[in-house]
Design a protein around this motif. Structure first.
Motif, PDB file in Angstrom:
ATOM      1  N   PRO A 273       0.840  -1.109   0.320  1.00 31.29           N
ATOM      2  CA  PRO A 273       0.038   0.268  -0.320  1.00 31.29           C
ATOM      3  C   PRO A 273       0.694   1.276   0.315  1.00 31.29           C
ATOM      4  O   PRO A 273       0.461   2.130  -0.221  1.00 31.29           O
ATOM      5  N   GLY A 274       2.275   0.959   0.392  1.00 26.93           N
ATOM      6  CA  GLY A 274       2.651   2.691   0.301  1.00 26.93           C
ATOM      7  C   GLY A 274       3.152   2.896  -0.770  1.00 26.93           C
ATOM      8  O   GLY A 274       3.632   3.938  -0.985  1.00 26.93           O
ATOM      9  N   ASP A 275       3.730   1.693  -1.674  1.00 30.47           N
ATOM     10  CA  ASP A 275       4.332   1.961  -3.480  1.00 30.47           C
ATOM     11  C   ASP A 275       2.844   2.001  -4.363  1.00 30.47           C
ATOM     12  O   ASP A 275       2.836   3.036  -5.140  1.00 30.47           O
ATOM     13  N   LEU A 276       1.674   0.985  -3.904  1.00 28.37           N
ATOM     14  CA  LEU A 276       0.565   1.679  -4.659  1.00 28.37           C
ATOM     15  C   LEU A 276      -0.520   1.869  -4.208  1.00 28.37           C
ATOM     16  O   LEU A 276      -1.608   1.511  -3.569  1.00 28.37           O
ATOM     17  N   PRO A 277      -0.671   3.101  -3.614  1.00 26.86           N
ATOM     18  CA  PRO A 277      -1.902   3.316  -2.699  1.00 26.86           C
ATOM     19  C   PRO A 277      -3.432   3.395  -3.334  1.00 26.86           C
ATOM     20  O   PRO A 277      -4.266   3.863  -2.631  1.00 26.86           O
ATOM     21  N   LEU A 278      -3.754   3.432  -4.498  1.00 25.64           N
ATOM     22  CA  LEU A 278      -4.701   4.055  -5.258  1.00 25.64           C
ATOM     23  C   LEU A 278      -5.489   2.615  -4.431  1.00 25.64           C
ATOM     24  O   LEU A 278      -6.590   3.039  -4.516  1.00 25.64           O
ATOM     25  N   PRO A 279      -5.541   1.949  -5.934  1.00 27.28           N
ATOM     26  CA  PRO A 279      -6.334   0.520  -5.153  1.00 27.28           C
ATOM     27  C   PRO A 279      -6.748   0.098  -3.785  1.00 27.28           C
ATOM     28  O   PRO A 279      -7.403  -0.283  -2.516  1.00 27.28           O
ATOM     29  N   TYR A 280      -5.885   0.705  -2.736  1.00 26.02           N
ATOM     30  CA  TYR A 280      -5.426  -0.144  -0.883  1.00 26.02           C
ATOM     31  C   TYR A 280      -6.172   1.469  -0.759  1.00 26.02           C
ATOM     32  O   TYR A 280      -7.164   0.843   0.112  1.00 26.02           O
ATOM     33  N   GLU A 281      -6.456   2.548  -1.078  1.00 25.84           N
ATOM     34  CA  GLU A 281      -7.686   4.038  -0.505  1.00 25.84           C
ATOM     35  C   GLU A 281      -8.854   3.435  -0.902  1.00 25.84           C
ATOM     36  O   GLU A 281     -10.037   3.746  -0.045  1.00 25.84           O
ATOM     37  N   LEU A 282      -8.613   3.291  -2.419  1.00 26.85           N
ATOM     38  CA  LEU A 282      -9.856   2.470  -2.563  1.00 26.85           C
ATOM     39  C   LEU A 282     -10.846   1.596  -1.454  1.00 26.85           C
ATOM     40  O   LEU A 282     -12.117   1.306  -1.430  1.00 26.85           O
ATOM     41  N   GLY A 283      -9.924   0.114  -1.839  1.00 27.52           N
ATOM     42  CA  GLY A 283     -10.101  -0.956  -0.752  1.00 27.52           C
ATOM     43  C   GLY A 283     -10.584  -0.200   0.341  1.00 27.52           C
ATOM     44  O   GLY A 283     -11.771  -0.777   1.229  1.00 27.52           O
ATOM     45  N   LEU A 284     -10.353   0.718   1.412  1.00 28.44           N
ATOM     46  CA  LEU A 284     -10.141   0.474   2.846  1.00 28.44           C
ATOM     47  C   LEU A 284     -12.208   2.291   2.363  1.00 28.44           C
ATOM     48  O   LEU A 284     -12.182   1.919   3.417  1.00 28.44           O
ATOM     49  N   ARG A 285     -11.864   2.364   1.871  1.00 27.88           N
ATOM     50  CA  ARG A 285     -13.178   3.375   1.870  1.00 27.88           C
ATOM     51  C   ARG A 285     -13.960   2.441   1.438  1.00 27.88           C
ATOM     52  O   ARG A 285     -15.378   2.813   2.126  1.00 27.88           O
ATOM     53  N   ARG A 286     -14.377   1.295   0.776  1.00 30.48           N
ATOM     54  CA  ARG A 286     -15.009   0.883   0.724  1.00 30.48           C
ATOM     55  C   ARG A 286     -15.773  -0.094   1.557  1.00 30.48           C
ATOM     56  O   ARG A 286     -16.534  -0.495   2.157  1.00 30.48           O
ATOM     57  N   LEU A 287     -14.511  -0.989   2.360  1.00 36.58           N
ATOM     58  CA  LEU A 287     -15.150  -1.544   3.754  1.00 36.58           C
ATOM     59  C   LEU A 287     -15.329  -0.580   4.931  1.00 36.58           C
ATOM     60  O   LEU A 287     -16.651  -1.252   5.541  1.00 36.58           O
ATOM     61  N   ARG A 288     -15.551   0.784   4.720  1.00 35.67           N
ATOM     62  CA  ARG A 288     -16.020   1.879   5.642  1.00 35.67           C
ATOM     63  C   ARG A 288     -17.658   2.280   5.191  1.00 35.67           C
ATOM     64  O   ARG A 288     -18.328   1.695   5.961  1.00 35.67           O
ATOM     65  N   GLU A 289     -17.401   2.018   3.980  1.00 40.48           N
ATOM     66  CA  GLU A 289     -18.585   2.748   4.015  1.00 40.48           C
ATOM     67  C   GLU A 289     -19.729   2.062   2.913  1.00 40.48           C
ATOM     68  O   GLU A 289     -21.402   1.954   3.296  1.00 40.48           O
ATOM     69  N   ASP A 290     -19.008   0.745   2.347  1.00 46.11           N
ATOM     70  CA  ASP A 290     -20.130  -0.016   2.046  1.00 46.11           C
ATOM     71  C   ASP A 290     -20.045  -0.962   2.918  1.00 46.11           C
ATOM     72  O   ASP A 290     -21.223  -2.160   2.305  1.00 46.11           O
TER      73      ASP A 290
ATOM     74  N   THR B 192      -6.534  -6.124  -3.646  1.00 42.06           N
ATOM     75  CA  THR B 192      -7.328  -6.658  -4.732  1.00 42.06           C
ATOM     76  C   THR B 192      -9.553  -6.985  -5.112  1.00 42.06           C
ATOM     77  O   THR B 192      -9.599  -6.586  -6.345  1.00 42.06           O
ATOM     78  N   GLN B 193     -10.154  -7.054  -3.943  1.00 40.32           N
ATOM     79  CA  GLN B 193     -11.454  -7.505  -4.011  1.00 40.32           C
ATOM     80  C   GLN B 193     -11.648  -6.121  -3.714  1.00 40.32           C
ATOM     81  O   GLN B 193     -12.333  -5.982  -4.870  1.00 40.32           O
ATOM     82  N   TYR B 194     -11.638  -5.596  -2.952  1.00 38.82           N
ATOM     83  CA  TYR B 194     -12.282  -4.200  -2.387  1.00 38.82           C
ATOM     84  C   TYR B 194     -12.153  -3.144  -2.726  1.00 38.82           C
ATOM     85  O   TYR B 194     -12.419  -2.196  -2.963  1.00 38.82           O
ATOM     86  N   GLY B 195     -10.511  -3.584  -3.633  1.00 37.97           N
ATOM     87  CA  GLY B 195     -10.600  -2.022  -3.703  1.00 37.97           C
ATOM     88  C   GLY B 195      -9.598  -2.893  -5.639  1.00 37.97           C
ATOM     89  O   GLY B 195      -9.437  -1.698  -6.731  1.00 37.97           O
ATOM     90  N   ARG B 196     -11.498  -3.142  -6.227  1.00 36.53           N
ATOM     91  CA  ARG B 196     -11.367  -3.852  -7.285  1.00 36.53           C
ATOM     92  C   ARG B 196     -11.678  -2.442  -8.637  1.00 36.53           C
ATOM     93  O   ARG B 196     -12.241  -1.741  -7.711  1.00 36.53           O
ATOM     94  N   PRO B 197     -11.058  -2.509  -9.901  1.00 39.45           N
ATOM     95  CA  PRO B 197     -11.352  -1.262 -10.188  1.00 39.45           C
ATOM     96  C   PRO B 197     -13.216  -1.415 -10.566  1.00 39.45           C
ATOM     97  O   PRO B 197     -13.841  -1.882 -10.763  1.00 39.45           O
ATOM     98  N   GLY B 198     -13.528   0.121 -10.948  1.00 38.60           N
ATOM     99  CA  GLY B 198     -14.970  -0.034 -11.399  1.00 38.60           C
ATOM    100  C   GLY B 198     -15.970  -0.025  -9.941  1.00 38.60           C
ATOM    101  O   GLY B 198     -16.695   1.263 -10.013  1.00 38.60           O
ATOM    102  N   ALA B 199     -15.949  -0.915  -9.831  1.00 37.15           N
ATOM    103  CA  ALA B 199     -17.151  -1.923  -8.468  1.00 37.15           C
ATOM    104  C   ALA B 199     -16.475  -2.781  -8.249  1.00 37.15           C
ATOM    105  O   ALA B 199     -16.069  -3.860  -8.437  1.00 37.15           O
ATOM    106  N   LEU B 200     -16.931  -2.887  -6.803  1.00 35.73           N
ATOM    107  CA  LEU B 200     -17.427  -4.121  -6.368  1.00 35.73           C
ATOM    108  C   LEU B 200     -17.480  -5.337  -6.908  1.00 35.73           C
ATOM    109  O   LEU B 200     -19.289  -4.917  -7.290  1.00 35.73           O
TER     110      LEU B 200
END
Length: 359
Positions: free
Chosen positions: A38-55, A148-156
């Motif tokens: 996550p330190g090198d590739l924050p985009l899918p990581y931050e997306l995954g964290l957001r979905r853990l919170r919101e979804d 990978t799963q929570y941070g999937r492009p487009g949508a879960l």
């Protein structure tokens, strides 16, 4: 004689402990036992964290090495130990996989983890921790990583999301779906455009059944086949052959795309150890036939899948001729992904062509 550091006690034949599940609003640990990608590739990581919170309504808690790309094995193990010890944390979710998690096992506090069992979700290199926990008698969950799963492009993916929700919050039986389409390609994780659209899908080969003559039910055990082979070589989290009697072995292959011969050789080693023949059924994940390093065309992909299936059937014919097997089950590195319980019950119904897990 005391056990060597990090070597888990041998797997149990009795039912494993199924830790209590989290509820929406609970804190869950996000850990990186393999590498702090996550330190090198924050985009899918931050997306995954957001979905853990919101979804899912969960409150992810990061640890010092979660984004630490240079963290050593002891530091990564400290985070895992701390997450199990903290009563506020109700589950652990891996950020991503890697290739060196095996070095973490010797630094884990087995007594602390036994005393504080919690659900752990991960796959790929996290097969190390899944089988370590299984050896301690704790059910864990193969699948569902943040990047990978929570941070999937487009949508879960709806199939993935349904299985994740059932495994995270639910209990009881869950029938695995057979899908008509899947994806295995991805754009670069450094490009925001990658996350604007869902991955392209292609037709999915149907489940292929071998020896579907009865109904078997047993404890699940397995994961990424290459990681299983590493654990065999290190003699970590691997028990006596009798410990696996009547179980269900699940295996899948990752982006490294091992050759059919390599798959056979690993299964042969399990057979020579007396383990492969103990399983009443074998589930084989849909093999990954594309990665950024191996970009096969359609004919080569089809050949790769056929060759891998032939390799598995060859090993079964030699070491487990009566075992049932199901191929192309969606629990591996392809998309969508369903969650399998490692140590939990899996029922394989040949006549009805159904697979049911207990979360």
């Amino acid at each position: 004689m005391p056990q060597p550091p990090g070597r888990a006690s041998r797997p149990r034949t009795a039912p494993a402990v199924r830790p209590p599940k989290p509820c929406p609003g609970d804190e869950v640990a996000v850990v990186s036992p393999s590498r702090g990608l996550p330190g090198d590739l924050p985009l899918p990581y931050e997306l995954g964290l957001r979905r853990l919170r919101e979804d899912f309504g969960l409150r992810p808690v990061e640890y010092p090495t979660t984004r630490g790309t240079g963290a050593d094995a002891q530091a990564r193990a400290r985070d895992v130990n701390a997450a199990f010890a903290d009563p506020r944390i109700k589950a652990l979710i891996a950020s991503v996989g890697g290739w060196e998690q095996i070095t973490v096992l010797r630094h884990l506090d087995r007594d602390l983890i036994r005393a504080n069992p919690k659900p752990f979700f991960g796959y790929s290199d996290n097969t190390n921790l899944l089988l370590f926990l299984r050896a301690l008698g704790i059910v864990s969950y193969h699948g569902g990583m943040v990047m990978t799963q929570y941070g999937r492009p487009g949508a879960l993916h709806p199939v993935t999301a349904h299985s994740l929700r059932a495994a995270l919050f639910g209990a009881g039986e869950y029938e695995l779906p057979e899908v008509g389409a899947f994806s295995e390609t991805s754009g670069p994780w450094t490009d925001p455009a990658t996350f604007a659209t869902e991955p392209p899908a292609e037709p999915a080969d149907p489940w292929f059944w071998h020896n579907p003559h009865g109904v078997v039910e047993g404890a699940g055990w397995g994961g990424d086949l290459e990681i299983v082979s590493w654990l065999l070589m290190a003699n970590l989290a691997i028990g006596d052959a009798a410990d696996y009697a009547g179980g269900v072995f699940f295996m899948e292959t990752a982006d490294s795309m091992p050759s059919a011969e390599s798959v056979y050789v690993i299964l042969r080693s399990l057979g020579e150890r007396g383990i492969l023949g103990q399983f009443s059924a074998v589930l084989v994940g849909r093999p990954k036939t594309w990665s950024r390093a191996h970009r096969l065309g359609a004919p080569e992909k089809a050949r790769f899948r056929r060759d891998q299936r032939a390799a598995v059937l060859r090993a079964l014919s030699e070491y487990a001729p009566d075992s049932m097997a199901v191929f192309n089950v969606d629990f591996g590195h392809t998309d969508p992904q369903v969650v399998l319980p490692c140590g939990g019950r899996i029922r394989v119904d040949g006549p009805r062509r159904k697979i049911v897990v207990t979360y």
